[in-house]
Design a protein around this motif. Structure first.
Motif, PDB file in Angstrom:
ATOM      1  N   TYR A   1      81.327 -40.497 -40.348  1.00 53.34           N
ATOM      2  CA  TYR A   1      80.401 -41.060 -39.675  1.00 53.34           C
ATOM      3  C   TYR A   1      79.770 -42.188 -40.397  1.00 53.34           C
ATOM      4  O   TYR A   1      79.310 -41.967 -41.616  1.00 53.34           O
ATOM      5  CB  TYR A   1      79.097 -40.154 -39.115  1.00 53.34           C
TER       6      TYR A   1
ATOM      7  N   VAL B   1      78.017 -46.445 -40.877  1.00 54.86           N
ATOM      8  CA  VAL B   1      77.097 -47.807 -40.409  1.00 54.86           C
ATOM      9  C   VAL B   1      78.018 -49.065 -40.674  1.00 54.86           C
ATOM     10  O   VAL B   1      78.732 -48.958 -41.656  1.00 54.86           O
ATOM     11  CB  VAL B   1      75.760 -47.608 -40.529  1.00 54.86           C
ATOM     12  N   THR B   2      77.736 -49.858 -39.927  1.00 59.34           N
ATOM     13  CA  THR B   2      78.366 -51.221 -40.075  1.00 59.34           C
ATOM     14  C   THR B   2      77.982 -51.769 -41.544  1.00 59.34           C
ATOM     15  O   THR B   2      76.786 -51.714 -41.848  1.00 59.34           O
ATOM     16  CB  THR B   2      77.827 -52.141 -39.074  1.00 59.34           C
TER      17      THR B   2
ATOM     18  N   CYS C   1      78.845 -50.389 -44.490  1.00 54.58           N
ATOM     19  CA  CYS C   1      78.850 -49.497 -45.413  1.00 54.58           C
ATOM     20  C   CYS C   1      79.765 -49.551 -46.594  1.00 54.58           C
ATOM     21  O   CYS C   1      80.939 -49.139 -46.142  1.00 54.58           O
ATOM     22  CB  CYS C   1      78.451 -48.201 -44.687  1.00 54.58           C
TER      23      CYS C   1
ATOM     24  N   ASN D   1      81.336 -45.200 -35.838  1.00 53.25           N
ATOM     25  CA  ASN D   1      80.285 -45.886 -36.281  1.00 53.25           C
ATOM     26  C   ASN D   1      79.102 -45.677 -35.464  1.00 53.25           C
ATOM     27  O   ASN D   1      78.724 -45.450 -34.032  1.00 53.25           O
ATOM     28  CB  ASN D   1      80.578 -47.457 -35.780  1.00 53.25           C
ATOM     29  N   ILE D   2      78.099 -44.698 -36.038  1.00 50.84           N
ATOM     30  CA  ILE D   2      76.948 -44.084 -35.458  1.00 50.84           C
ATOM     31  C   ILE D   2      76.141 -45.332 -34.709  1.00 50.84           C
ATOM     32  O   ILE D   2      75.071 -45.019 -33.691  1.00 50.84           O
ATOM     33  CB  ILE D   2      76.037 -43.200 -36.186  1.00 50.84           C
ATOM     34  N   GLU D   3      76.362 -46.340 -34.989  1.00 53.88           N
ATOM     35  CA  GLU D   3      75.414 -47.646 -34.194  1.00 53.88           C
ATOM     36  C   GLU D   3      76.013 -47.573 -32.746  1.00 53.88           C
ATOM     37  O   GLU D   3      75.034 -47.916 -31.894  1.00 53.88           O
ATOM     38  CB  GLU D   3      75.525 -48.926 -35.079  1.00 53.88           C
ATOM     39  N   ASN D   4      77.117 -47.164 -32.577  1.00 48.83           N
ATOM     40  CA  ASN D   4      77.542 -47.472 -31.154  1.00 48.83           C
ATOM     41  C   ASN D   4      77.331 -45.735 -30.559  1.00 48.83           C
ATOM     42  O   ASN D   4      77.979 -45.657 -29.362  1.00 48.83           O
ATOM     43  CB  ASN D   4      79.088 -47.641 -31.354  1.00 48.83           C
ATOM     44  N   HIS D   5      77.062 -44.819 -31.186  1.00 49.95           N
ATOM     45  CA  HIS D   5      76.767 -43.394 -30.636  1.00 49.95           C
ATOM     46  C   HIS D   5      75.252 -42.974 -31.000  1.00 49.95           C
ATOM     47  O   HIS D   5      75.191 -42.243 -31.924  1.00 49.95           O
ATOM     48  CB  HIS D   5      77.829 -42.638 -31.284  1.00 49.95           C
ATOM     49  N   PRO D   6      74.342 -43.554 -30.238  1.00 46.92           N
ATOM     50  CA  PRO D   6      72.962 -43.092 -30.601  1.00 46.92           C
ATOM     51  C   PRO D   6      72.706 -41.430 -30.434  1.00 46.92           C
ATOM     52  O   PRO D   6      72.041 -40.921 -31.515  1.00 46.92           O
ATOM     53  CB  PRO D   6      72.217 -43.898 -29.758  1.00 46.92           C
TER      54      PRO D   6
ATOM     55  N   LEU E   1      73.840 -39.970 -33.912  1.00 47.45           N
ATOM     56  CA  LEU E   1      72.851 -40.395 -34.865  1.00 47.45           C
ATOM     57  C   LEU E   1      71.774 -39.415 -34.695  1.00 47.45           C
ATOM     58  O   LEU E   1      71.370 -38.722 -35.851  1.00 47.45           O
ATOM     59  CB  LEU E   1      72.271 -41.681 -34.789  1.00 47.45           C
TER      60      LEU E   1
END
Length: 112
Positions: free
Chosen positions: A11, A13-14, A16, A37-42, A45
């Motif tokens: 998991y 982030v962009t 990183c 990418n957890i930014e696409n999977h709130p 997160l």
């Protein structure tokens, strides 16, 4: 006896760098890697936050979260090298995990 393929879900982030280094080292050690990418999977997160994770990467091996961050201790378990070499290199580069992880990445990770 059949060996089970190790699977890591990372998991991240962009942007990183620690996430990319961890993924590359695991892939080069023969671990099958899936990145999320957890930014696409709130929702993911939120779950990770509820579990207490605040930094990335978070690594789940074979359906069990085992560490987060760039962890020398955990990455060493996948590398086919003698721990004495690491200890010698660690003294050459200082005692910082970042320094030794950088060295490991150069040796085992290749270009980013």
């Amino acid at each position: 006896m059949r060996m089970t393929q190790k699977l890591a879900v990372i998991y991240h982030v962009t942007g990183c760098l620690k996430c990319r280094i961890t993924a590359r080292i695991l892939m080069n050690c023969g671990v099958q890697v899936e990145t999320v990418n957890i930014e696409n999977h709130p929702e993911t997160l939120q779950k990770l936050k509820q579990m207490g994770y605040r930094s990335f990467p978070v690594i789940k091996m074979n359906d069990s979260i085992i560490w987060h961050g760039l962890s020398l201790k955990h990455l060493l378990t996948f590398l086919p090298i003698d721990i004495k070499i690491i200890k010698a290199r660690r003294s050459d580069y200082g005692n910082s995990n970042s320094n030794i992880c950088g060295w490991l990445f150069l040796v085992y990770g290749g270009a980013i």
